[in-house]
Scaffold this motif. Structure first.
Motif, PDB file in Angstrom:
ATOM      1  N   SER A 155       0.644  -1.165  -0.157  1.00 60.70           N
ATOM      2  CA  SER A 155      -0.164   0.025   0.068  1.00 60.70           C
ATOM      3  C   SER A 155       0.915   1.163   0.053  1.00 60.70           C
ATOM      4  N   SER A 156       2.057   1.012  -0.486  1.00 63.34           N
ATOM      5  CA  SER A 156       3.004   2.346  -0.292  1.00 63.34           C
ATOM      6  C   SER A 156       2.575   3.576  -1.051  1.00 63.34           C
ATOM      7  N   ALA A 157       1.650   3.372  -2.079  1.00 67.60           N
ATOM      8  CA  ALA A 157       1.235   4.526  -2.528  1.00 67.60           C
ATOM      9  C   ALA A 157       0.586   5.409  -1.832  1.00 67.60           C
ATOM     10  N   CYS A 158      -0.052   4.740  -0.649  1.00 67.18           N
ATOM     11  CA  CYS A 158      -0.865   5.750   0.292  1.00 67.18           C
ATOM     12  C   CYS A 158      -0.022   6.433   1.133  1.00 67.18           C
TER      13      CYS A 158
END
Length: 292
Positions: A233-236
């Motif tokens: 979920s790194s984009a968040c």
């Protein structure tokens, strides 16, 4: 069929078992882990899932565990997220059961080694692999060589004191559980533009920046690779992570630091396990020791 290694990546909530060569993962199977199981139940579980995958192509077994490990004997000392599984003579247990050479390593060390061996890095690169999963663990590759410490405790930044607890309470799946949700659920809600979920990831990123600042102050690495289930979920959380890091870290250091998300996913610790087994074998053979 070519020779393989049977590699196990044991986590607090899931286990991955696969046959691995230097160039690929031939077969992967996933199993749920009961973190509340007894010591004997966990031992039986581990033997059972290995038995389902091991075959006559396997020349050895490597297990990556979320635990401190006594390197000389392959003893699991303690496992935070499987609290009953401690003081386990794992190498001896599996050697007796499967009659194959066994190696036991910390799972974050396997992850870091996998990222290093599969990446296009210079031989003297300082790489820190940080696993964001049930907890937070880290592996240290310093000047191109894995550094574990005597008990595989090197890199356990997740256990450092932080706020009213320890770092991994705020930088792993535990953070979301303590907020009444899960990382997976929060990620799905954030993708759907849920404001509360997005705020959770903003806060998560800020906490992770403090953890990475500890890493930088301790080792000043060239590369930090983030892996584990929460890293998906790194984009968040990357935007807030970078904003907070800019407030904490000298810009000269930050500009030269490569922070990246693992592209190997679940394969990273498997490749690392394979590399560590081969390295151990070469070292023991150089000493004229029996590899068992």
């Amino acid at each position: 069929m070519s020779q393989t290694l049977l590699c196990v990546d044991l986590g607090g909530t899931k286990a991955l078992v696969a046959k691995v060569t230097a160039t690929g993962v031939i077969e992967k199977r996933y199993f749920d882990v009961d973190g509340s199981a007894s010591k004997q139940q966990t031992n039986d579980f581990l033997c059972r899932i290995i038995k389902q995958v091991v075959d006559n192509t396997c020349i050895g077994i490597v297990v990556g565990v979320p635990s401190m490990v006594l390197m000389e004997t392959g003893e699991v000392i303690e496992t935070v997220n499987i609290p009953n599984w401690k003081n386990v003579q794992l190498k001896q247990l599996l050697s007796t059961h499967f009659k194959l050479p066994i190696r036991v390593h910390n799972d974050a060390n396997c992850f870091a080694m996998g990222e290093f061996t599969q990446g296009n890095f210079k031989s003297d690169t300082n790489l820190i692999g940080i696993c964001l999963g049930t907890g937070l663990g880290a592996g240290l590759v310093l000047n191109g060589r894995l550094y574990t410490g005597k008990h595989s405790a090197a890199g356990e930044f997740g256990s450092f004191s932080y706020l009213q607890g320890i770092i991994e309470h705020f930088t792993s799946g535990q953070f979301f559980i303590n907020q009444g949700t899960t990382g997976k659920q929060a990620y799905q809600e954030a993708l759907a533009n849920d404001a509360h979920a997005q705020r959770l990831f903003d806060e998560f990123g800020k906490h992770l920046a403090h953890a990475i600042n500890h890493v930088i102050l301790a080792f000043d690495p060239d590369v930090i690779v983030l892996g584990g289930s929460v890293a998906q979920s790194s984009a968040c959380f990357l935007p807030s992570l970078h904003i907070q890091l800019a407030k904490l870290v000298n810009p000269v250091i930050l500009q030269s630091l490569d922070i990246r998300i693992s592209e190997l996913g679940d394969d990273a610790p498997l490749f690392g396990s394979h590399a560590l087994f081969i390295n151990d074998m070469a070292y023991e053979q150089s000493l004229g020791a029996s590899y068992a």
